[in-house]
Design a protein around this motif. Structure first.
Motif, PDB file in Angstrom:
ATOM      1  N   ILE A   1       0.840  -1.202   0.000  1.00 57.32           N
ATOM      2  CA  ILE A   1       0.000   0.000   0.000  1.00 57.32           C
ATOM      3  C   ILE A   1       0.876   1.254   0.000  1.00 57.32           C
ATOM      4  CG2 ILE A   1      -1.626   1.354   1.392  1.00 57.32           C
ATOM      5  CD1 ILE A   1      -2.859  -1.354   2.244  1.00 57.32           C
ATOM      6  N   LEU A   2       1.960   1.239   0.784  1.00 62.70           N
ATOM      7  CA  LEU A   2       2.898   2.365   0.781  1.00 62.70           C
ATOM      8  C   LEU A   2       3.488   2.588  -0.608  1.00 62.70           C
ATOM      9  CD1 LEU A   2       4.910   1.901   4.113  1.00 62.70           C
ATOM     10  CD2 LEU A   2       3.448   3.844   3.505  1.00 62.70           C
ATOM     11  N   SER A   3       3.784   1.495  -1.291  1.00 67.58           N
ATOM     12  CA  SER A   3       4.353   1.592  -2.633  1.00 67.58           C
ATOM     13  C   SER A   3       3.393   2.292  -3.592  1.00 67.58           C
ATOM     14  CB  SER A   3       4.686   0.186  -3.154  1.00 67.58           C
ATOM     15  OG  SER A   3       5.209   0.248  -4.464  1.00 67.58           O
ATOM     16  N   VAL A   4       2.117   1.930  -3.526  1.00 69.95           N
ATOM     17  CA  VAL A   4       1.123   2.571  -4.396  1.00 69.95           C
ATOM     18  C   VAL A   4       0.970   4.046  -4.024  1.00 69.95           C
ATOM     19  CG1 VAL A   4      -1.273   2.551  -5.177  1.00 69.95           C
ATOM     20  CG2 VAL A   4      -0.093   0.397  -4.767  1.00 69.95           C
ATOM     21  N   TYR A   5       1.004   4.344  -2.719  1.00 69.81           N
ATOM     22  CA  TYR A   5       0.905   5.741  -2.260  1.00 69.81           C
ATOM     23  C   TYR A   5       2.042   6.579  -2.854  1.00 69.81           C
ATOM     24  CZ  TYR A   5       1.475   9.791   0.793  1.00 69.81           C
ATOM     25  OH  TYR A   5       1.639  11.069   1.263  1.00 69.81           O
ATOM     26  N   PHE A   6       3.264   6.064  -2.784  1.00 70.31           N
ATOM     27  CA  PHE A   6       4.413   6.799  -3.323  1.00 70.31           C
ATOM     28  C   PHE A   6       4.320   6.920  -4.847  1.00 70.31           C
ATOM     29  CE2 PHE A   6       6.707   5.521   0.693  1.00 70.31           C
ATOM     30  CZ  PHE A   6       6.833   6.821   1.173  1.00 70.31           C
ATOM     31  N   SER A   7       3.729   5.916  -5.479  1.00 70.11           N
ATOM     32  CA  SER A   7       3.543   5.979  -6.928  1.00 70.11           C
ATOM     33  C   SER A   7       2.600   7.114  -7.300  1.00 70.11           C
ATOM     34  CB  SER A   7       3.002   4.641  -7.451  1.00 70.11           C
ATOM     35  OG  SER A   7       2.838   4.678  -8.850  1.00 70.11           O
ATOM     36  N   ILE A   8       1.515   7.259  -6.533  1.00 70.37           N
ATOM     37  CA  ILE A   8       0.567   8.353  -6.768  1.00 70.37           C
ATOM     38  C   ILE A   8       1.275   9.702  -6.663  1.00 70.37           C
ATOM     39  CG2 ILE A   8      -1.466   9.550  -5.847  1.00 70.37           C
ATOM     40  CD1 ILE A   8      -2.518   6.802  -4.956  1.00 70.37           C
TER      41      ILE A   8
ATOM     42  N   ILE B   1      -4.155   2.293 -15.680  1.00 69.63           N
ATOM     43  CA  ILE B   1      -5.236   1.503 -16.288  1.00 69.63           C
ATOM     44  C   ILE B   1      -4.997   0.018 -16.040  1.00 69.63           C
ATOM     45  CG2 ILE B   1      -6.350   0.870 -18.468  1.00 69.63           C
ATOM     46  CD1 ILE B   1      -5.587   3.680 -19.498  1.00 69.63           C
ATOM     47  N   PHE B   2      -3.744  -0.399 -16.202  1.00 65.78           N
ATOM     48  CA  PHE B   2      -3.407  -1.809 -16.002  1.00 65.78           C
ATOM     49  C   PHE B   2      -3.472  -2.199 -14.526  1.00 65.78           C
ATOM     50  CE2 PHE B   2      -1.648  -0.712 -20.094  1.00 65.78           C
ATOM     51  CZ  PHE B   2      -1.937  -1.823 -20.854  1.00 65.78           C
ATOM     52  N   TRP B   3      -3.061  -1.286 -13.636  1.00 70.11           N
ATOM     53  CA  TRP B   3      -3.161  -1.586 -12.203  1.00 70.11           C
ATOM     54  C   TRP B   3      -4.614  -1.731 -11.778  1.00 70.11           C
ATOM     55  CZ3 TRP B   3       1.036  -3.500 -10.670  1.00 70.11           C
ATOM     56  CH2 TRP B   3       2.276  -2.938 -10.953  1.00 70.11           C
ATOM     57  N   ILE B   4      -5.487  -0.848 -12.285  1.00 73.98           N
ATOM     58  CA  ILE B   4      -6.909  -0.906 -11.911  1.00 73.98           C
ATOM     59  C   ILE B   4      -7.510  -2.242 -12.321  1.00 73.98           C
ATOM     60  CG2 ILE B   4      -9.206   0.063 -12.379  1.00 73.98           C
ATOM     61  CD1 ILE B   4      -7.758   2.816 -12.698  1.00 73.98           C
TER      62      ILE B   4
ATOM     63  N   VAL C   1      -8.822   1.130  -5.354  1.00 76.71           N
ATOM     64  CA  VAL C   1      -9.249   2.507  -5.056  1.00 76.71           C
ATOM     65  C   VAL C   1      -8.083   3.475  -5.250  1.00 76.71           C
ATOM     66  CG1 VAL C   1     -10.117   4.046  -3.257  1.00 76.71           C
ATOM     67  CG2 VAL C   1     -11.023   1.714  -3.440  1.00 76.71           C
ATOM     68  N   MET C   2      -6.908   3.087  -4.747  1.00 75.34           N
ATOM     69  CA  MET C   2      -5.739   3.959  -4.861  1.00 75.34           C
ATOM     70  C   MET C   2      -5.297   4.128  -6.312  1.00 75.34           C
ATOM     71  SD  MET C   2      -3.418   2.804  -1.562  1.00 75.34           S
ATOM     72  CE  MET C   2      -2.276   4.194  -1.673  1.00 75.34           C
ATOM     73  N   ALA C   3      -5.454   3.079  -7.124  1.00 74.64           N
ATOM     74  CA  ALA C   3      -5.076   3.170  -8.535  1.00 74.64           C
ATOM     75  C   ALA C   3      -5.980   4.151  -9.275  1.00 74.64           C
ATOM     76  CB  ALA C   3      -5.137   1.789  -9.188  1.00 74.64           C
ATOM     77  N   ILE C   4      -7.265   4.151  -8.914  1.00 82.06           N
ATOM     78  CA  ILE C   4      -8.203   5.115  -9.519  1.00 82.06           C
ATOM     79  C   ILE C   4      -7.797   6.537  -9.133  1.00 82.06           C
ATOM     80  CG2 ILE C   4     -10.600   5.923  -9.536  1.00 82.06           C
ATOM     81  CD1 ILE C   4     -11.423   2.960  -9.099  1.00 82.06           C
ATOM     82  N   LEU C   5      -7.448   6.716  -7.846  1.00 82.08           N
ATOM     83  CA  LEU C   5      -6.987   8.024  -7.376  1.00 82.08           C
ATOM     84  C   LEU C   5      -5.668   8.402  -8.053  1.00 82.08           C
ATOM     85  CD1 LEU C   5      -7.711   7.715  -3.536  1.00 82.08           C
ATOM     86  CD2 LEU C   5      -8.985   9.075  -5.210  1.00 82.08           C
ATOM     87  N   GLY C   6      -4.798   7.395  -8.242  1.00 85.14           N
ATOM     88  CA  GLY C   6      -3.520   7.642  -8.894  1.00 85.14           C
ATOM     89  C   GLY C   6      -3.698   8.138 -10.316  1.00 85.14           C
ATOM     90  N   TYR C   7      -4.612   7.510 -11.045  1.00 85.29           N
ATOM     91  CA  TYR C   7      -4.879   7.934 -12.428  1.00 85.29           C
ATOM     92  C   TYR C   7      -5.389   9.377 -12.452  1.00 85.29           C
ATOM     93  CZ  TYR C   7      -6.780   8.127 -17.145  1.00 85.29           C
ATOM     94  OH  TYR C   7      -7.051   8.509 -18.436  1.00 85.29           O
TER      95      TYR C   7
ATOM     96  N   LYS D   1      -4.417  15.013 -13.618  1.00 84.10           N
ATOM     97  CA  LYS D   1      -4.469  16.418 -13.218  1.00 84.10           C
ATOM     98  C   LYS D   1      -3.107  17.059 -13.403  1.00 84.10           C
ATOM     99  CE  LYS D   1      -5.793  19.353  -9.301  1.00 84.10           C
ATOM    100  NZ  LYS D   1      -6.282  19.357  -7.892  1.00 84.10           N
ATOM    101  N   SER D   2      -2.035  16.321 -13.063  1.00 91.99           N
ATOM    102  CA  SER D   2      -0.682  16.820 -13.227  1.00 91.99           C
ATOM    103  C   SER D   2      -0.353  17.045 -14.701  1.00 91.99           C
ATOM    104  CB  SER D   2       0.313  15.823 -12.615  1.00 91.99           C
ATOM    105  OG  SER D   2       1.644  16.231 -12.827  1.00 91.99           O
ATOM    106  N   LEU D   3      -0.806  16.115 -15.558  1.00 92.08           N
ATOM    107  CA  LEU D   3      -0.561  16.255 -16.992  1.00 92.08           C
ATOM    108  C   LEU D   3      -1.308  17.438 -17.569  1.00 92.08           C
ATOM    109  CD1 LEU D   3      -0.581  12.641 -18.488  1.00 92.08           C
ATOM    110  CD2 LEU D   3       1.255  14.315 -18.581  1.00 92.08           C
ATOM    111  N   ASN D   4      -2.549  17.656 -17.119  1.00 85.92           N
ATOM    112  CA  ASN D   4      -3.350  18.772 -17.623  1.00 85.92           C
ATOM    113  C   ASN D   4      -2.699  20.122 -17.309  1.00 85.92           C
ATOM    114  OD1 ASN D   4      -5.274  17.035 -18.642  1.00 85.92           O
ATOM    115  ND2 ASN D   4      -6.619  17.174 -16.856  1.00 85.92           N
ATOM    116  N   LYS D   5      -1.969  20.186 -16.195  1.00 85.36           N
ATOM    117  CA  LYS D   5      -1.272  21.433 -15.833  1.00 85.36           C
ATOM    118  C   LYS D   5      -0.072  21.684 -16.737  1.00 85.36           C
ATOM    119  CE  LYS D   5      -2.512  21.522 -10.917  1.00 85.36           C
ATOM    120  NZ  LYS D   5      -1.982  21.461  -9.511  1.00 85.36           N
TER     121      LYS D   5
END
Length: 221
Positions: free
Chosen positions: A30-37, A174-177, A204-210, A215-219
């Motif tokens: 879970i920490l790994s996914v958090y840092f990925s986000i 997409i692949f993680w979800i 849930v975290m993968a959806i948030l990550g996407y 949002k970062s890309l749109n900026k």
């Protein structure tokens, strides 16, 4: 089947070390996914701890085929760590982008090769689980159940996801979800209730990550 049968009963036969190892593996996952986000390079050290713990857990349970797959994940994480380290200006965070058409073609090829490789691991799984002895081992794919075939598919999905993540492409989510969602019932079936909850959190975290990476890309554009 009730929640007790799904999440508690399997652990009645487990040792304390087995239970705590799975719990720690889930926490580091879970920490790994958090840092990925967060686009933070610590995604890889924490992810490697998680996969190495699963190597121990699966080996301890005699699931050598699954154990080998987690070794495979560990190697891919080291590869991703090296790529991120070389692309980070502050040695912690990275910038992200979208995959090119050429990268998508390579991703499809990776999926196909991984599907063949993992199928081969399962073909020889009776030999592997028999302590690498052919005595009484009956090779083939006919012994695979639905969970095994899902494992073949999700492993291939995750490999592509790991490669896109190593390249810092938003499509990795997409692949993680897809893979995380499929793994929820599969882990319950294998008697790893803690891990199934981990994959629910991962989904849930993968959806948030996407959403965060988008949002970062749109900026940027």
């Amino acid at each position: 089947m009730n929640l007790y049968d799904l999440f508690i009963k399997p652990y009645e036969t487990y040792t304390s070390i087995q239970v705590f190892s799975e719990a720690f593996a889930a926490v580091f996952g879970i920490l790994s996914v958090y840092f990925s986000i967060k686009k933070n390079i610590w995604v890889y050290p924490t992810g490697i701890v998680s996969t190495l713990l699963y190597v121990y857990i699966l080996f301890d349970f005699g699931l050598l085929g699954d154990c080998m797959i987690n070794i495979y994940y560990t190697v891919m994480s080291i590869y991703g760590w090296m790529l991120w380290a070389g692309s980070s200006k502050d040695h912690i965070h990275v910038e992200v982008s979208r995959a090119t058409e050429k990268e998508w073609r390579f991703g499809i090829l990776l999926f196909a090769l991984s599907f063949i490789l993992v199928s081969a691991v399962y073909y020889y799984k009776p030999y592997i689980d028999n302590g690498f002895s052919m005595a009484g081992a009956d090779l083939g794919l006919y012994h695979l159940d639905w969970a095994n075939w899902l494992d073949v598919m999700t492993t291939s999905v995750f490999l592509v996801g790991m490669w896109f993540m190593a390249k810092r492409r938003i499509e990795n989510w997409i692949f993680w979800i897809i893979g995380d969602f499929i793994c929820i019932p599969m882990m319950i079936y294998k008697g790893l209730g803690i891990t199934s909850v981990q994959y629910l959190v991962f989904t849930v975290m993968a959806i948030l990550g996407y959403a965060t990476w988008k949002k970062s890309l749109n900026k940027m554009y």
